[in-house]
Design a protein around this motif. Structure first.
Motif, mmCIF file in Angstrom:
data_model
loop_
_atom_site.group_PDB
_atom_site.id
_atom_site.type_symbol
_atom_site.label_atom_id
_atom_site.label_comp_id
_atom_site.label_asym_id
_atom_site.label_seq_id
_atom_site.Cartn_x
_atom_site.Cartn_y
_atom_site.Cartn_z
ATOM 1 N N SER A 160 -22.003 -42.948 41.946
ATOM 2 C CA SER A 160 -21.657 -44.346 42.182
ATOM 3 C C SER A 160 -20.202 -44.408 42.632
ATOM 4 O O SER A 160 -19.309 -43.964 41.897
ATOM 5 N N TYR A 161 -19.961 -44.961 43.822
ATOM 6 C CA TYR A 161 -18.607 -44.990 44.381
ATOM 7 C C TYR A 161 -18.605 -45.872 45.628
ATOM 8 O O TYR A 161 -19.658 -46.261 46.161
ATOM 9 N N TRP A 162 -17.409 -46.177 46.061
ATOM 10 C CA TRP A 162 -17.236 -46.876 47.327
ATOM 11 C C TRP A 162 -17.422 -45.906 48.481
ATOM 12 O O TRP A 162 -16.961 -44.763 48.420
ATOM 13 N N VAL A 163 -18.069 -46.370 49.551
ATOM 14 C CA VAL A 163 -18.209 -45.594 50.782
ATOM 15 C C VAL A 163 -17.529 -46.360 51.904
ATOM 16 O O VAL A 163 -17.721 -47.573 52.051
ATOM 17 N N MET A 164 -16.716 -45.663 52.675
ATOM 18 C CA MET A 164 -16.101 -46.225 53.877
ATOM 19 C C MET A 164 -16.757 -45.608 55.111
ATOM 20 O O MET A 164 -16.888 -44.390 55.203
#
Length: 498
Positions: A166-170
């Motif tokens: 679970s994390y931010w994706v750019m």
């Protein structure tokens, strides 16, 4: 007021968002928060041509009526504020939140100016709001991601929650390399490289404004695909700017396309029609989707213009508008998922029926509808049974000026012809005919057409194909005619609403 200014005011749309004054281009930072849709956009606060790039701002409760807000993130002597996205940082991973209220965080491209320590570079930076988008502050640690590149831009950020974690994706681009580059972060500040996609399919211009999102097929949450959107300019299917998309999978690290036709930078114009295009017209560009939209809807909006002639369009004091917001879905056709688009409809709550016709055989030529069907802001719904030969469709115009939406059953092609639509001489590339292959369904063609003063948006077969074009008629009223050529066929039904 001079005649040009009068025309510029008359072309201001009713259903489409345009800034009250000055230049507008790419939509940015699309986000829903506390019952409000936020539309940020590339904006020149000081003139009606490109420059001084800042984030303009508009808000809406229904995606139809927009209220312009003060400039959100202005340029300064160090940087221009290029395109990007915004998120609701629900868990305050960034630490920008105050008093337990999740911040809005904008992720944008810093285009560093001459004289800046990073002059000539494009890098990714943050700004945040703790008052639900009313005011914004830049992060003191900017930039948060710098590849020492002059063309690294347009970050679209989303929260990923899957098997990989679970994390931010750019999702951003190396524009000149025709590459989409992916990074991840736990806090929006420190970023780790994940993977690269491309070059693939259309590479006739720089890649810009990417987007990556997951959609269910036929509404089935157990059967999903990922959509990677990549806008490019030039090199669009109709000439100049355009938006392409790929359908595939994303495992939290890499996107893998199931719809790549050509790889690398080789040019093969003969395959252009085989690629996935968001729109087959000239004027739907930089389209990206809203973050945090309610009910799991995937809502997109694009800039309704084309870089070939954007600076020359005949308006005064303002320039450019956004498309209607579109909901995008995946449906099965021929054993494969296909993207369909449906406009958020301004007529449902604000329109009144002007004309309705039932089934009839169309005579050869143009049959004009009664005068009460005319207007400069119209929705037209038509269903046809095309004949074996000739064209059938709609003529939109008055005073000898017209745009034509027509279907040729011999070649199975829908066209939008604006070559005689009014003022087409302001740029050498403007007069054009857009084309898309469309299959009949049970022998029928359905079209929904939105006419809004300076634009025509066509949705065919329930949004299986769309064509968006600007038009600049000199006569402010648009009459509607039914076109039939040769064995044109039968009108099943038609409704005009305004």
């Amino acid at each position: 007021m001079n005649p040009t200014a009068e025309l510029g005011c008359r072309y201001r749309p009713v259903w489409h968002y345009a800034a009250e004054r000055n230049w507008l281009n790419d939509p940015n930072g699309l986000v829903y928060s506390n019952g409000v849709y936020h539309l940020f956009y590339q904006h020149n606060p000081y003139g009606d041509v490109w420059g001084n790039m800042s984030w303009g701002h508009a808000t809406s409760a229904d995606l139809l009526t927009w209220d312009e807000q003060p400039v959100a993130i202005p340029c300064d002597e160090q940087e221009a504020i290029f395109s990007g996205s915004a998120v609701v940082d629900i868990h305050n991973t960034s630490g920008f939140g105050v008093g337990g209220v999740p911040p809005l965080v904008a992720i944008y491209t810093s285009a560093y100016a001459p004289g800046s320590p990073l002059a000539g570079r494009q890098a990714q930076s943050l700004a945040y709001s703790t008052d639900d988008g009313a005011t914004w502050a830049k992060y003191a640690g900017n930039p948060v991601l710098d590849r020492a590149s002059a063309d690294f831009r347009d970050p679209k950020v989303f929260w990923y929650d899957g098997e990989s974690g679970s994390y931010w994706v750019m999702v951003a681009v190396e524009a000149l390399d025709h590459e989409v580059v992916l990074y991840k972060s736990a806090d929006l500040k420190a970023w780790e490289y994940l993977s690269t996609f491309g070059p693939a399919n259309a590479t006739g211009g720089v890649w810009e404004c990417p987007d990556l999102f997951e959609l269910p097929v036929d509404g089935d949450p157990s059967n999903t695909r990922w959509i990677l959107v990549v806008n490019l300019s030039p090199g669009g299917i109709a000439g100049g700017s355009g938006g392409q998309y790929f359908i595939g999978t994303f495992d939290g690290v890499a996107f893998r396309s199931d719809t790549t036709v050509t790889e690398g930078l080789q040019s093969d114009d003969s395959r252009m029609a085989d690629y996935g295009w968001l729109d087959w017209g000239r004027d739907y560009y930089a389209a990206v989707s809203f973050s945090n939209a309610p009910d799991g809807r995937r809502l997109m909006i694009g800039w309704m213009n084309n870089w070939q002639y954007a600076a020359s369009t005949p308006s005064e004091g303002w320039r450019s508008a956004m498309s209607l917001v579109r909901e995008v879905r995946l449906v099965s056709r021929g054993g494969r998922p296909v993207l369909v688009q449906e406009a958020v409809d301004p007529v449902e709550s604000h329109g009144r029926e002007l004309c309705a016709l039932g089934r009839r055989t169309l005579a050869d030529g143009v049959t004009w509808l009664p005068a009460e069907s005319s207007g400069d802001v119209l929705r037209i719904d038509a269903e046809f049974e095309p004949g074996a030969g000739g064209r059938i469709g709609l003529v939109l115009g008055s005073g000898g000026e017209h745009a034509v939406v027509a279907y040729d059953s011999v070649i199975g092609e829908l066209t939008l012809d604006r070559t005689a639509s009014g003022n087409v001489d302001f740029h050498e590339t403007f007069a054009s005919v857009e084309r898309v292959a469309v299959r009949l369904e049970d022998g029928r063609l359905k079209v929904r057409v939105f006419v809004d003063r300076c634009s025509v948006e066509v949705f065919a077969q329930g949004g299986m194909a769309t064509i968006t074009d600007l038009v600049f008629p000199r006569d402010p009223s648009t009459a509607v005619g039914l076109l039939a050529e040769g064995d044109g066929g039968i009108l099943v039904s038609l409704t005009v609403t305004g």
